[in-house]
Each structure stands twice: as structure tokens, then as C-alpha cells.
Design a protein around this motif. Structure first.
Motif, PDB file in Angstrom:
ATOM      1  N   ALA A 129       3.754  34.471 102.838  1.00 56.64           N
ATOM      2  CA  ALA A 129       4.255  34.762 104.182  1.00 56.64           C
ATOM      3  C   ALA A 129       3.350  34.166 105.248  1.00 56.64           C
ATOM      4  CB  ALA A 129       4.375  36.274 104.371  1.00 56.64           C
ATOM      5  N   ALA A 130       2.056  34.026 104.928  1.00 59.97           N
ATOM      6  CA  ALA A 130       1.118  33.447 105.897  1.00 59.97           C
ATOM      7  C   ALA A 130       1.476  32.006 106.231  1.00 59.97           C
ATOM      8  CB  ALA A 130      -0.309  33.521 105.347  1.00 59.97           C
ATOM      9  N   VAL A 131       2.003  31.266 105.245  1.00 61.58           N
ATOM     10  CA  VAL A 131       2.429  29.891 105.489  1.00 61.58           C
ATOM     11  C   VAL A 131       3.737  29.876 106.274  1.00 61.58           C
ATOM     12  CG1 VAL A 131       3.166  27.734 104.418  1.00 61.58           C
ATOM     13  CG2 VAL A 131       1.257  29.016 103.441  1.00 61.58           C
ATOM     14  N   TYR A 132       4.715  30.648 105.808  1.00 61.01           N
ATOM     15  CA  TYR A 132       6.013  30.663 106.485  1.00 61.01           C
ATOM     16  C   TYR A 132       5.887  31.136 107.936  1.00 61.01           C
ATOM     17  CZ  TYR A 132       9.148  29.627 102.582  1.00 61.01           C
ATOM     18  OH  TYR A 132       9.840  29.003 101.582  1.00 61.01           O
ATOM     19  N   ASP A 133       4.909  31.982 108.223  1.00 62.12           N
ATOM     20  CA  ASP A 133       4.732  32.493 109.568  1.00 62.12           C
ATOM     21  C   ASP A 133       4.227  31.417 110.528  1.00 62.12           C
ATOM     22  OD1 ASP A 133       4.753  34.740 111.426  1.00 62.12           O
ATOM     23  OD2 ASP A 133       2.555  34.598 111.392  1.00 62.12           O
ATOM     24  N   ARG A 134       3.736  30.313 109.985  1.00 69.43           N
ATOM     25  CA  ARG A 134       3.140  29.265 110.817  1.00 69.43           C
ATOM     26  C   ARG A 134       3.936  27.963 110.817  1.00 69.43           C
ATOM     27  NH1 ARG A 134      -0.492  32.783 109.009  1.00 69.43           N
ATOM     28  NH2 ARG A 134      -2.370  33.227 110.257  1.00 69.43           N
ATOM     29  N   VAL A 135       5.107  27.981 110.230  1.00 69.13           N
ATOM     30  CA  VAL A 135       5.906  26.759 110.176  1.00 69.13           C
ATOM     31  C   VAL A 135       7.348  27.053 110.570  1.00 69.13           C
ATOM     32  CG1 VAL A 135       4.488  25.730 108.354  1.00 69.13           C
ATOM     33  CG2 VAL A 135       6.504  27.086 107.729  1.00 69.13           C
ATOM     34  N   CYS A 136       8.049  25.996 110.929  1.00 66.63           N
ATOM     35  CA  CYS A 136       9.490  26.045 111.072  1.00 66.63           C
ATOM     36  C   CYS A 136      10.092  25.473 109.789  1.00 66.63           C
ATOM     37  CB  CYS A 136       9.952  25.231 112.280  1.00 66.63           C
ATOM     38  SG  CYS A 136       9.415  25.921 113.865  1.00 66.63           S
ATOM     39  N   ARG A 137      11.158  26.075 109.314  1.00 65.67           N
ATOM     40  CA  ARG A 137      11.750  25.709 108.015  1.00 65.67           C
ATOM     41  C   ARG A 137      13.088  25.021 108.220  1.00 65.67           C
ATOM     42  NH1 ARG A 137      15.240  28.979 104.791  1.00 65.67           N
ATOM     43  NH2 ARG A 137      15.292  28.390 102.570  1.00 65.67           N
ATOM     44  N   ILE A 138      13.210  23.849 107.587  1.00 64.56           N
ATOM     45  CA  ILE A 138      14.460  23.092 107.624  1.00 64.56           C
ATOM     46  C   ILE A 138      14.935  22.903 106.188  1.00 64.56           C
ATOM     47  CG2 ILE A 138      15.579  20.928 108.270  1.00 64.56           C
ATOM     48  CD1 ILE A 138      13.455  20.597 110.440  1.00 64.56           C
ATOM     49  N   VAL A 139      16.131  23.367 105.898  1.00 64.17           N
ATOM     50  CA  VAL A 139      16.695  23.245 104.554  1.00 64.17           C
ATOM     51  C   VAL A 139      17.485  21.944 104.458  1.00 64.17           C
ATOM     52  CG1 VAL A 139      18.243  24.264 102.851  1.00 64.17           C
ATOM     53  CG2 VAL A 139      16.785  25.737 104.259  1.00 64.17           C
ATOM     54  N   MET A 140      17.211  21.165 103.410  1.00 65.56           N
ATOM     55  CA  MET A 140      17.908  19.900 103.180  1.00 65.56           C
ATOM     56  C   MET A 140      18.607  19.960 101.829  1.00 65.56           C
ATOM     57  SD  MET A 140      15.213  17.092 104.696  1.00 65.56           S
ATOM     58  CE  MET A 140      16.328  15.742 104.305  1.00 65.56           C
ATOM     59  N   GLY A 141      19.924  20.079 101.847  1.00 65.33           N
ATOM     60  CA  GLY A 141      20.696  20.070 100.616  1.00 65.33           C
ATOM     61  C   GLY A 141      21.171  18.660 100.289  1.00 65.33           C
ATOM     62  N   TYR A 142      21.991  18.562  99.249  1.00 71.03           N
ATOM     63  CA  TYR A 142      22.568  17.265  98.911  1.00 71.03           C
ATOM     64  C   TYR A 142      23.545  16.840  99.997  1.00 71.03           C
ATOM     65  CZ  TYR A 142      20.640  17.974  94.232  1.00 71.03           C
ATOM     66  OH  TYR A 142      19.801  18.179  93.175  1.00 71.03           O
ATOM     67  N   GLN A 143      23.673  15.534 100.174  1.00 67.59           N
ATOM     68  CA  GLN A 143      24.572  15.003 101.193  1.00 67.59           C
ATOM     69  C   GLN A 143      26.001  14.938 100.668  1.00 67.59           C
ATOM     70  OE1 GLN A 143      21.291  11.891 102.097  1.00 67.59           O
ATOM     71  NE2 GLN A 143      22.688  11.751 103.823  1.00 67.59           N
ATOM     72  N   SER A 144      26.920  14.566 101.549  1.00 72.91           N
ATOM     73  CA  SER A 144      28.323  14.484 101.164  1.00 72.91           C
ATOM     74  C   SER A 144      28.528  13.337 100.185  1.00 72.91           C
ATOM     75  CB  SER A 144      29.198  14.269 102.407  1.00 72.91           C
ATOM     76  OG  SER A 144      28.989  12.962 102.927  1.00 72.91           O
ATOM     77  N   GLU A 145      29.678  13.358  99.527  1.00 68.61           N
ATOM     78  CA  GLU A 145      29.977  12.303  98.541  1.00 68.61           C
ATOM     79  C   GLU A 145      30.018  10.933  99.208  1.00 68.61           C
ATOM     80  OE1 GLU A 145      33.125  11.466  94.873  1.00 68.61           O
ATOM     81  OE2 GLU A 145      33.402  13.182  96.220  1.00 68.61           O
ATOM     82  N   ASP A 146      30.615  10.838 100.378  1.00 61.85           N
ATOM     83  CA  ASP A 146      30.691   9.548 101.073  1.00 61.85           C
ATOM     84  C   ASP A 146      29.301   9.050 101.456  1.00 61.85           C
ATOM     85  OD1 ASP A 146      33.420   9.513 100.839  1.00 61.85           O
ATOM     86  OD2 ASP A 146      33.813  10.251 102.873  1.00 61.85           O
ATOM     87  N   GLU A 147      28.457   9.959 101.916  1.00 64.59           N
ATOM     88  CA  GLU A 147      27.108   9.548 102.302  1.00 64.59           C
ATOM     89  C   GLU A 147      26.289   9.110 101.093  1.00 64.59           C
ATOM     90  OE1 GLU A 147      26.495  12.284 106.332  1.00 64.59           O
ATOM     91  OE2 GLU A 147      25.764  13.019 104.391  1.00 64.59           O
ATOM     92  N   GLU A 148      26.447   9.816  99.975  1.00 63.91           N
ATOM     93  CA  GLU A 148      25.723   9.400  98.773  1.00 63.91           C
ATOM     94  C   GLU A 148      26.230   8.051  98.269  1.00 63.91           C
ATOM     95  OE1 GLU A 148      23.910  13.427  96.845  1.00 63.91           O
ATOM     96  OE2 GLU A 148      25.641  12.544  95.846  1.00 63.91           O
ATOM     97  N   ALA A 149      27.517   7.805  98.377  1.00 71.29           N
ATOM     98  CA  ALA A 149      28.050   6.499  97.993  1.00 71.29           C
ATOM     99  C   ALA A 149      27.474   5.399  98.884  1.00 71.29           C
ATOM    100  CB  ALA A 149      29.580   6.510  98.074  1.00 71.29           C
ATOM    101  N   ALA A 150      27.312   5.692 100.167  1.00 75.03           N
ATOM    102  CA  ALA A 150      26.731   4.712 101.086  1.00 75.03           C
ATOM    103  C   ALA A 150      25.263   4.449 100.740  1.00 75.03           C
ATOM    104  CB  ALA A 150      26.854   5.211 102.524  1.00 75.03           C
ATOM    105  N   ILE A 151      24.542   5.491 100.332  1.00 73.24           N
ATOM    106  CA  ILE A 151      23.143   5.322  99.923  1.00 73.24           C
ATOM    107  C   ILE A 151      23.051   4.439  98.691  1.00 73.24           C
ATOM    108  CG2 ILE A 151      21.124   6.530  99.013  1.00 73.24           C
ATOM    109  CD1 ILE A 151      21.932   8.913 100.783  1.00 73.24           C
ATOM    110  N   VAL A 152      23.914   4.683  97.707  1.00 77.15           N
ATOM    111  CA  VAL A 152      23.903   3.878  96.486  1.00 77.15           C
ATOM    112  C   VAL A 152      24.238   2.427  96.806  1.00 77.15           C
ATOM    113  CG1 VAL A 152      24.974   3.542  94.223  1.00 77.15           C
ATOM    114  CG2 VAL A 152      24.464   5.846  95.022  1.00 77.15           C
ATOM    115  N   ALA A 153      25.221   2.208  97.682  1.00 74.39           N
ATOM    116  CA  ALA A 153      25.585   0.848  98.065  1.00 74.39           C
ATOM    117  C   ALA A 153      24.427   0.132  98.745  1.00 74.39           C
ATOM    118  CB  ALA A 153      26.802   0.880  98.985  1.00 74.39           C
ATOM    119  N   ARG A 154      23.644   0.870  99.510  1.00 74.12           N
ATOM    120  CA  ARG A 154      22.532   0.273 100.246  1.00 74.12           C
ATOM    121  C   ARG A 154      21.345  -0.029  99.339  1.00 74.12           C
ATOM    122  NH1 ARG A 154      20.204   2.883 105.814  1.00 74.12           N
ATOM    123  NH2 ARG A 154      22.331   2.381 106.426  1.00 74.12           N
TER     124      ARG A 154
END
Length: 318
Positions: free
Chosen positions: A177-202
Motif C-alpha cells: 500500500a505504501a507504493v500504491y499510495d505514492r503513484v497513479c495507476r493506469i491499467v493497460m489491457g489488450y488492444q482491439s482486434e483491429d489495432e492488433e492487426a495494425a501492429i502486426v502489419a507494422r
């Protein structure tokens, strides 16, 4: 510094790139980019939380590069001691010159503090608690006290950004809790199917578009299969396409050939999935099941062109 702006915050002013300056470097992630830029602008320290392969490192490197901000990378693991993080005196130099600032070798934390840079700690929930306590002190006080060296004050712009995998990943621990109390938390899940297809193409070789879409579908199914505890990230799709392309060149075929794609899937995915211990299966059997579900069964020798792609077309659309 075109497209950049400096906003003073508790950690001091820092040049963070405007959102439109990043649009050409990242696929999607608009919301996460906005949240991270806001956190950095206001002087906050940030934790990016999500499964492997969701672009946490890529996101931060892109922001640091676009903003011309010093970027210091730390690999989080059980061997990261406080001394390795902060630095230490060079024993040979100490014998010759004593404990003077010139004989101290900066570790990544002090390097980032002095330069006012971004300290990126990867997989922070794998590092020892005593090392985490050092980071807690720095986040709280904006400075670090090192025996015989003295006080190291954070230069304006210093930020700590840590990345962590979900707690249930192998080798991870809960963050206090000492760490979480000193940071802002951003959750990053998997991207959409179209975005993942664009990543693979790139990031992979040029292949028929429909077949690439099938590869992305295959990888996404590993995250939902009942026997799989942890599925593959989009990296699995990238490697599958790359391996299939090279294998096709070696065998004198096409990446879309059923057997070539199947073998590439075994190479690219079987090591990336983690099964439930109670399922009693091998990763190869699960990958085979999913491959057949997406691309159909292996064609009979009399009909070698059928079934190579979703929909049965071996070449697919561009």
C-alpha cells in the motif's frame, strides 16, 4: 521542441509531447497516452499495470523520445538490490582516493535523479521489498541519502514510471500500500482486434491481409481458451508471421500454406501460453486445436490449396 509544452508540477517542469506528436508512432492507446501525459505533467509518479506485450515499454519510450527527456531503463527482477539500483563506490578508486564523490559510480536511480529524467522500472512487482523501499523514499521526498555520498536531490522533471504484470503471473508479488499510495495507476489491457492487426502489419513482413487477420484471431483465442491460464500477447502474432515468412522461403512455399502456418504457430505460440496444471494437455495440442479452429483442418493431398485461410482461399485479400 515543436509540438511540446512544459507544465510545472510538483516534480518540476518537464517537456512532455503533445498528443498529436505521438499519433504516428503508436497504434491506438489514445486514452492511455492522455492519462500518462497528464500524470507526468502534474508531477506524479505512475504505475502501468497490465499483462506482458501490451505496449507499456513502447508507450513510455515513445513519450520520452518525443519529449527529448532522458530515459533510464531498469529491469526488475529478484537480483535488483538497493546497491545495484542506486550505485556504489568503486573499491579500487576508494583505495586510491577515498570516499569522495568522484569515486562513486551512479546507478540508474541516481542517474535519473541527477538528469531529471524518466526512470522506468520494468516488472516492479518482481523486485525485493528492500529495493522497493528505496523507491518509496525517493517518491516521497524527491531525494535520496546515500552513506558517505550524501544527499542527492531530484532535478526538475524527474519521474518514476513502473510497469507491472498482474499479480497472478509467475514470480510476481503484491505491491504494498505504501507504493500504491505514492503513484497513479493506469491499467493497460489488450488492444482491439483491429489495432492488433495494425501492429502486426507494422512490425512483421508483408502477407495477405486475410491470413494476417486469421493469425491475430488465433492469438486472441489463446486468451479465452478454458485450458489456458495465460494467453499470448500480440508478440506471438508478430513472430508467427515472421517465422512463417522465413519458413516459406526455406521450403519454397507461401506463408499461407497450411503446414507452414501450422509449424510457425507451434514455434511462435507454444512457449507463450501457460496452461492450467489440471488440464493434462500439452501447449502443442492446444495450439493445434486453435489453429484448426481458425484455418480449418489440414488439406488432403488431392486438394492442396484448400483451407489455408479463413474462408478457404489460400492467397487471401491484400
Amino acid at each position: 521542441m515543436s509540438g511540446l509544452h512544459a507544465v510545472p508540477g510538483p516534480g518540476g517542469p518537464g517537456p512532455w509531447p503533445a498528443l498529436n506528436a505521438l499519433s504516428g508512432d503508436l497504434v491506438g492507446r489514445t486514452r492511455e497516452i492522455e492519462l500518462l501525459l497528464a500524470g507526468l505533467d502534474c508531477g506524479a509518479h505512475v504505475v502501468l499495470e497490465g499483462p506482458p506485450g501490451t505496449g507499456k515499454t513502447t508507450l513510455l519510450r515513445t513519450i520520452a523520445h518525443s519529449g527529448k527527456v532522458p530515459f533510464v531503463f531498469v529491469e526488475g527482477n529478484a537480483e535488483l538490490t538497493p546497491a545495484r539500483l542506486t550505485g556504489q563506490f568503486d573499491p579500487s578508486q576508494v583505495l586510491a582516493r577515498g570516499y569522495v564523490p568522484e569515486t562513486f559510480v551512479d546507478g540508474p536511480l541516481i542517474e535519473a535523479l541527477r538528469e531529471g529524467g524518466l526512470l522506468y522500472v520494468e516488472e516492479v512487482n518482481r523486485i525485493p521489498e528492500e529495493t522497493l523501499n528505496v523507491l518509496v523514499t525517493v517518491m516521497s521526498e524527491g531525494e535520496l541519502h546515500v552513506p558517505r555520498l550524501g544527499r542527492v536531490q531530484a532535478a526538475p522533471g524527474f519521474r518514476l514510471v513502473a510497469a507491472m504484470n498482474p499479480f497472478d503471473a509467475v514470480g510476481t508479488a503484491r505491491i504494498s500500500a505504501a507504493v500504491y499510495d505514492r503513484v497513479c495507476r493506469i491499467v493497460m489491457g489488450y488492444q482491439s482486434e483491429d489495432e492488433e492487426a495494425a501492429i502486426v502489419a507494422r512490425r512483421s513482413t508483408q502477407v495477405p491481409g486475410r491470413w494476417r487477420t486469421g493469425v491475430v484471431d488465433l492469438v486472441r483465442r489463446t486468451r479465452e481458451h478454458a485450458d489456458i491460464r495465460i494467453g499470448s500477447s500480440v508478440r506471438g502474432a508478430i513472430d508467427l508471421v515472421r517465422v512463417a515468412t522465413s519458413l516459406a522461403r526455406i521450403r519454397g512455399g507461401e506463408p499461407t500454406d497450411w503446414r507452414i502456418g501450422h509449424d510457425a504457430a507451434m514455434v511462435g505460440l507454444s512457449g507463450r501460453i501457460s496452461l492450467h496444471e489440471s488440464c493434462g494437455r500439452t501447449p502443442e495440442s492446444v495450439v493445434d486445436e486453435l489453429y484448426v479452429a481458425v484455418f480449418g483442418p489440414q488439406p488432403r493431398p488431392a486438394d492442396p490449396q484448400a483451407g489455408d485461410e479463413p474462408g478457404g482461399d489460400a492467397t487471401g485479400g491484400a
